[in-house]
Design a protein around this motif. Structure first.
Motif, PDB file in Angstrom:
ATOM      1  N   GLU A 249       0.918  -1.239   0.055  1.00  0.00           N
ATOM      2  CA  GLU A 249      -0.079   0.162  -0.064  1.00  0.00           C
ATOM      3  C   GLU A 249       0.850   1.105  -0.133  1.00  0.00           C
ATOM      4  O   GLU A 249       1.612   1.308   0.952  1.00  0.00           O
ATOM      5  CB  GLU A 249      -0.785   0.052   1.174  1.00  0.00           C
ATOM      6  CG  GLU A 249      -1.866  -1.050   1.185  1.00  0.00           C
ATOM      7  CD  GLU A 249      -2.583  -1.292   2.493  1.00  0.00           C
ATOM      8  OE1 GLU A 249      -2.376  -0.318   3.352  1.00  0.00           O
ATOM      9  OE2 GLU A 249      -3.826  -2.053   2.544  1.00  0.00           O
ATOM     10  N   ARG A 250       0.578   1.919  -0.973  1.00  0.00           N
ATOM     11  CA  ARG A 250       1.205   3.330  -1.120  1.00  0.00           C
ATOM     12  C   ARG A 250       0.432   4.550  -0.596  1.00  0.00           C
ATOM     13  O   ARG A 250      -0.888   4.526  -0.074  1.00  0.00           O
ATOM     14  CB  ARG A 250       1.779   3.662  -2.355  1.00  0.00           C
ATOM     15  CG  ARG A 250       2.595   2.608  -3.174  1.00  0.00           C
ATOM     16  CD  ARG A 250       3.986   2.571  -2.311  1.00  0.00           C
ATOM     17  NE  ARG A 250       4.811   1.602  -3.154  1.00  0.00           N
ATOM     18  CZ  ARG A 250       5.981   0.910  -2.878  1.00  0.00           C
ATOM     19  NH1 ARG A 250       6.477   1.576  -1.500  1.00  0.00           N
ATOM     20  NH2 ARG A 250       6.668   0.225  -3.114  1.00  0.00           N
ATOM     21  N   ALA A 251       0.982   5.762  -0.468  1.00  0.00           N
ATOM     22  CA  ALA A 251       0.026   7.023   0.208  1.00  0.00           C
ATOM     23  C   ALA A 251      -0.978   7.103  -0.956  1.00  0.00           C
ATOM     24  O   ALA A 251      -2.121   7.401  -0.491  1.00  0.00           O
ATOM     25  CB  ALA A 251       0.953   7.854   0.237  1.00  0.00           C
ATOM     26  N   ASP A 252      -0.775   7.075  -1.920  1.00  0.00           N
ATOM     27  CA  ASP A 252      -1.780   7.389  -2.991  1.00  0.00           C
ATOM     28  C   ASP A 252      -2.233   6.320  -4.020  1.00  0.00           C
ATOM     29  O   ASP A 252      -3.212   6.654  -4.888  1.00  0.00           O
ATOM     30  CB  ASP A 252      -1.208   8.546  -4.000  1.00  0.00           C
ATOM     31  CG  ASP A 252      -0.144   8.397  -4.565  1.00  0.00           C
ATOM     32  OD1 ASP A 252       0.623   7.393  -4.582  1.00  0.00           O
ATOM     33  OD2 ASP A 252       0.221   8.933  -5.568  1.00  0.00           O
ATOM     34  N   HIS A 253      -1.805   5.088  -3.728  1.00  0.00           N
ATOM     35  CA  HIS A 253      -2.215   3.974  -4.626  1.00  0.00           C
ATOM     36  C   HIS A 253      -1.799   2.789  -4.063  1.00  0.00           C
ATOM     37  O   HIS A 253      -1.131   2.778  -2.893  1.00  0.00           O
ATOM     38  CB  HIS A 253      -1.643   4.242  -6.001  1.00  0.00           C
ATOM     39  CG  HIS A 253      -0.138   3.948  -6.034  1.00  0.00           C
ATOM     40  ND1 HIS A 253       0.640   4.788  -5.743  1.00  0.00           N
ATOM     41  CD2 HIS A 253       0.348   2.654  -6.577  1.00  0.00           C
ATOM     42  CE1 HIS A 253       1.857   4.139  -6.003  1.00  0.00           C
ATOM     43  NE2 HIS A 253       1.844   3.028  -6.414  1.00  0.00           N
ATOM     44  N   VAL A 254      -2.288   1.600  -4.635  1.00  0.00           N
ATOM     45  CA  VAL A 254      -1.905   0.332  -3.987  1.00  0.00           C
ATOM     46  C   VAL A 254      -1.261  -0.481  -4.977  1.00  0.00           C
ATOM     47  O   VAL A 254      -1.546  -0.444  -6.381  1.00  0.00           O
ATOM     48  CB  VAL A 254      -3.172  -0.599  -3.605  1.00  0.00           C
ATOM     49  CG1 VAL A 254      -2.737  -2.018  -3.249  1.00  0.00           C
ATOM     50  CG2 VAL A 254      -3.849   0.062  -2.608  1.00  0.00           C
ATOM     51  N   GLU A 255       0.131  -0.675  -4.880  1.00  0.00           N
ATOM     52  CA  GLU A 255       0.977  -1.412  -5.811  1.00  0.00           C
ATOM     53  C   GLU A 255       0.882  -2.716  -5.984  1.00  0.00           C
ATOM     54  O   GLU A 255       0.862  -3.382  -4.807  1.00  0.00           O
ATOM     55  CB  GLU A 255       2.600  -0.890  -5.762  1.00  0.00           C
ATOM     56  CG  GLU A 255       3.486  -1.609  -6.420  1.00  0.00           C
ATOM     57  CD  GLU A 255       4.905  -1.001  -6.342  1.00  0.00           C
ATOM     58  OE1 GLU A 255       5.640  -1.860  -6.599  1.00  0.00           O
ATOM     59  OE2 GLU A 255       4.936   0.059  -5.927  1.00  0.00           O
ATOM     60  N   ILE A 256       0.674  -3.394  -6.986  1.00  0.00           N
ATOM     61  CA  ILE A 256       0.478  -4.880  -7.141  1.00  0.00           C
ATOM     62  C   ILE A 256       1.692  -5.475  -7.858  1.00  0.00           C
ATOM     63  O   ILE A 256       1.905  -4.807  -9.074  1.00  0.00           O
ATOM     64  CB  ILE A 256      -0.929  -5.166  -8.064  1.00  0.00           C
ATOM     65  CG1 ILE A 256      -2.060  -4.465  -7.111  1.00  0.00           C
ATOM     66  CG2 ILE A 256      -1.027  -6.913  -8.090  1.00  0.00           C
ATOM     67  CD1 ILE A 256      -2.422  -5.126  -5.684  1.00  0.00           C
ATOM     68  N   ALA A 257       2.511  -6.385  -7.397  1.00  0.00           N
ATOM     69  CA  ALA A 257       3.466  -6.893  -8.057  1.00  0.00           C
ATOM     70  C   ALA A 257       2.863  -7.664  -9.393  1.00  0.00           C
ATOM     71  O   ALA A 257       1.842  -8.530  -9.284  1.00  0.00           O
ATOM     72  CB  ALA A 257       4.227  -7.988  -7.311  1.00  0.00           C
ATOM     73  N   ALA A 258       3.729  -7.599 -10.326  1.00  0.00           N
ATOM     74  CA  ALA A 258       3.216  -8.301 -11.570  1.00  0.00           C
ATOM     75  C   ALA A 258       3.064  -9.706 -11.371  1.00  0.00           C
ATOM     76  O   ALA A 258       1.951 -10.280 -12.004  1.00  0.00           O
ATOM     77  CB  ALA A 258       4.357  -8.098 -12.635  1.00  0.00           C
ATOM     78  N   GLY A 259       3.576 -10.468 -10.589  1.00  0.00           N
ATOM     79  CA  GLY A 259       3.237 -11.931 -10.319  1.00  0.00           C
ATOM     80  C   GLY A 259       2.117 -12.196  -9.646  1.00  0.00           C
ATOM     81  O   GLY A 259       1.657 -13.313  -9.433  1.00  0.00           O
ATOM     82  N   ASP A 260       1.474 -11.098  -8.932  1.00  0.00           N
ATOM     83  CA  ASP A 260       0.306 -11.255  -8.186  1.00  0.00           C
ATOM     84  C   ASP A 260      -0.956 -10.823  -9.044  1.00  0.00           C
ATOM     85  O   ASP A 260      -2.061 -10.993  -8.174  1.00  0.00           O
ATOM     86  CB  ASP A 260       0.443 -10.503  -6.784  1.00  0.00           C
ATOM     87  CG  ASP A 260       1.631 -10.995  -6.053  1.00  0.00           C
ATOM     88  OD1 ASP A 260       1.907 -12.273  -6.061  1.00  0.00           O
ATOM     89  OD2 ASP A 260       2.338 -10.368  -5.099  1.00  0.00           O
ATOM     90  N   VAL A 261      -0.817 -10.494  -9.905  1.00  0.00           N
ATOM     91  CA  VAL A 261      -1.915  -9.720 -10.681  1.00  0.00           C
ATOM     92  C   VAL A 261      -3.097 -10.720 -10.914  1.00  0.00           C
ATOM     93  O   VAL A 261      -4.200 -10.565 -10.642  1.00  0.00           O
ATOM     94  CB  VAL A 261      -1.676  -9.006 -12.029  1.00  0.00           C
ATOM     95  CG1 VAL A 261      -2.794  -8.697 -12.745  1.00  0.00           C
ATOM     96  CG2 VAL A 261      -0.592  -7.945 -11.762  1.00  0.00           C
ATOM     97  N   ALA A 262      -2.543 -11.952 -11.408  1.00  0.00           N
ATOM     98  CA  ALA A 262      -3.804 -13.123 -11.579  1.00  0.00           C
ATOM     99  C   ALA A 262      -4.189 -13.484 -10.481  1.00  0.00           C
ATOM    100  O   ALA A 262      -5.516 -13.561 -10.291  1.00  0.00           O
ATOM    101  CB  ALA A 262      -2.904 -14.255 -12.430  1.00  0.00           C
TER     102      ALA A 262
END
Length: 297
Positions: A249-262
């Motif tokens: 979780e970032r301050a202004d967005h949630v970052e999703i690792a490429a390997g976790d997208v599915a």
């Protein structure tokens, strides 16, 4: 009052010569012509006879009440006929007038309907075992929570408990709440299964009530929230998603690792399907209440 009882009462009062009545009239009139005023002494003399007359009338009333009950009437029937009294009021009326008899209650046919409580025969041993397991877990969780909380409100615990809390991702109080709901759910499931076993179709008839359907849905939703989302990669905050190198979780967005997208996509799809199923029940209830509303003038 039936014709036979009416006739009996009429004969009783017409044929029975009451000496108190005769004496009362004689004392009140004292041989004077009708309409002549009575003296105070005459009236006082007649007044002394009133308690005796009242006692005699009470005895007559008790006799009639006992006669009616001896012939098969119930207290309820007699009370309704005699002054629109309740069963209890009629019994008190009888006692106040000197009655002291009692009548055995009428024999009632044996009950054929099932008792209002479940018995051991109605419960599945597997359901009972689940309840015991859930209660044991609740007691253990309550003990852990009590051991980790101090008077000043801070949480202190040994390393094993802290590691357990960290592993499940829950603070102590939410853990206790989950354990309580789990135990309650196990008991409700056991009871529902018992009633269904005794009376097939009970569940379907029960769910004809929209309040019951909503209660079932909310309980099911709470159970699902306690269980499924905890171990899934599922965004919790209403922030934009962006693919990156890590899932965090970032301050202004949630970052999703490429390997976790599915995996995130799958979790979102499963959650949406679950919510849609619950929403369908809520929509049905809303439509039902709107129809009821339209049926009223």
């Amino acid at each position: 009052m039936t014709d036979s009882v009416q006739a009996m009462a009429t004969r009783y009062f017409r044929q029975r010569e009451n000496p108190f009545f005769i004496e009362l009239v004689r004392a009140a009139r004292s041989g004077r012509p009708p309409g002549e005023d009575l003296s105070a002494d005459d009236a006082a003399g007649a007044l002394h006879l009133v308690p005796g007359v009242r006692h005699d009338l009470d005895r007559a009333e008790v006799t009639l009440i006992e006669s009616v009950l001896d012939r098969g009437w119930t207290w309820e029937q007699l009370g309704a006929e005699y002054g629109n009294r309740s069963k209890q009021a009629m019994q008190q009326h009888y006692r106040r007038r000197g009655g002291n008899r009692s009548w055995p209650a009428k024999e009632r046919p044996p009950r054929t309907e099932p008792p209002h409580r479940l018995t051991d025969e109605d419960l599945d041993p597997a359901d009972v075992a689940k309840v015991r397991e859930a209660i044991s877990a609740l007691l253990a969780t309550a003990h852990d929570v009590a051991e980790t909380h101090t008077v000043d409100g801070t949480w202190t615990a040994g390393e094993p408990i802290l590691e357990e809390i960290s592993a499940v991702g829950l603070d102590p109080l939410p853990r206790l709440e989950v354990a309580c709901r789990t135990a309650a759910g196990a008991i409700e499931d056991m009871v529902a299964a018992g009633w269904e076993r005794r009376d097939p179709g009970w569940t379907e008839r029960r769910r004809l009530s929209w309040t019951v359907r909503l209660e079932d849905e909310m309980r099911d939703m709470a159970s699902w929230l306690d269980r499924e989302p905890q171990g899934r990669l599922l965004p919790r905050l209403d922030r934009p998603l962006a693919v990156g190198t890590t899932t965090t979780e970032r301050a202004d967005h949630v970052e999703i690792a490429a390997g976790d997208v599915a995996q995130v996509q799958e979790s979102i799809n499963l959650t949406l399907a679950r919510l849609e199923a619950h929403r369908a029940v809520f929509d049905q209830v809303i439509d039902e209440l709107k129809r009821r509303q339209a049926e009223l003038p």
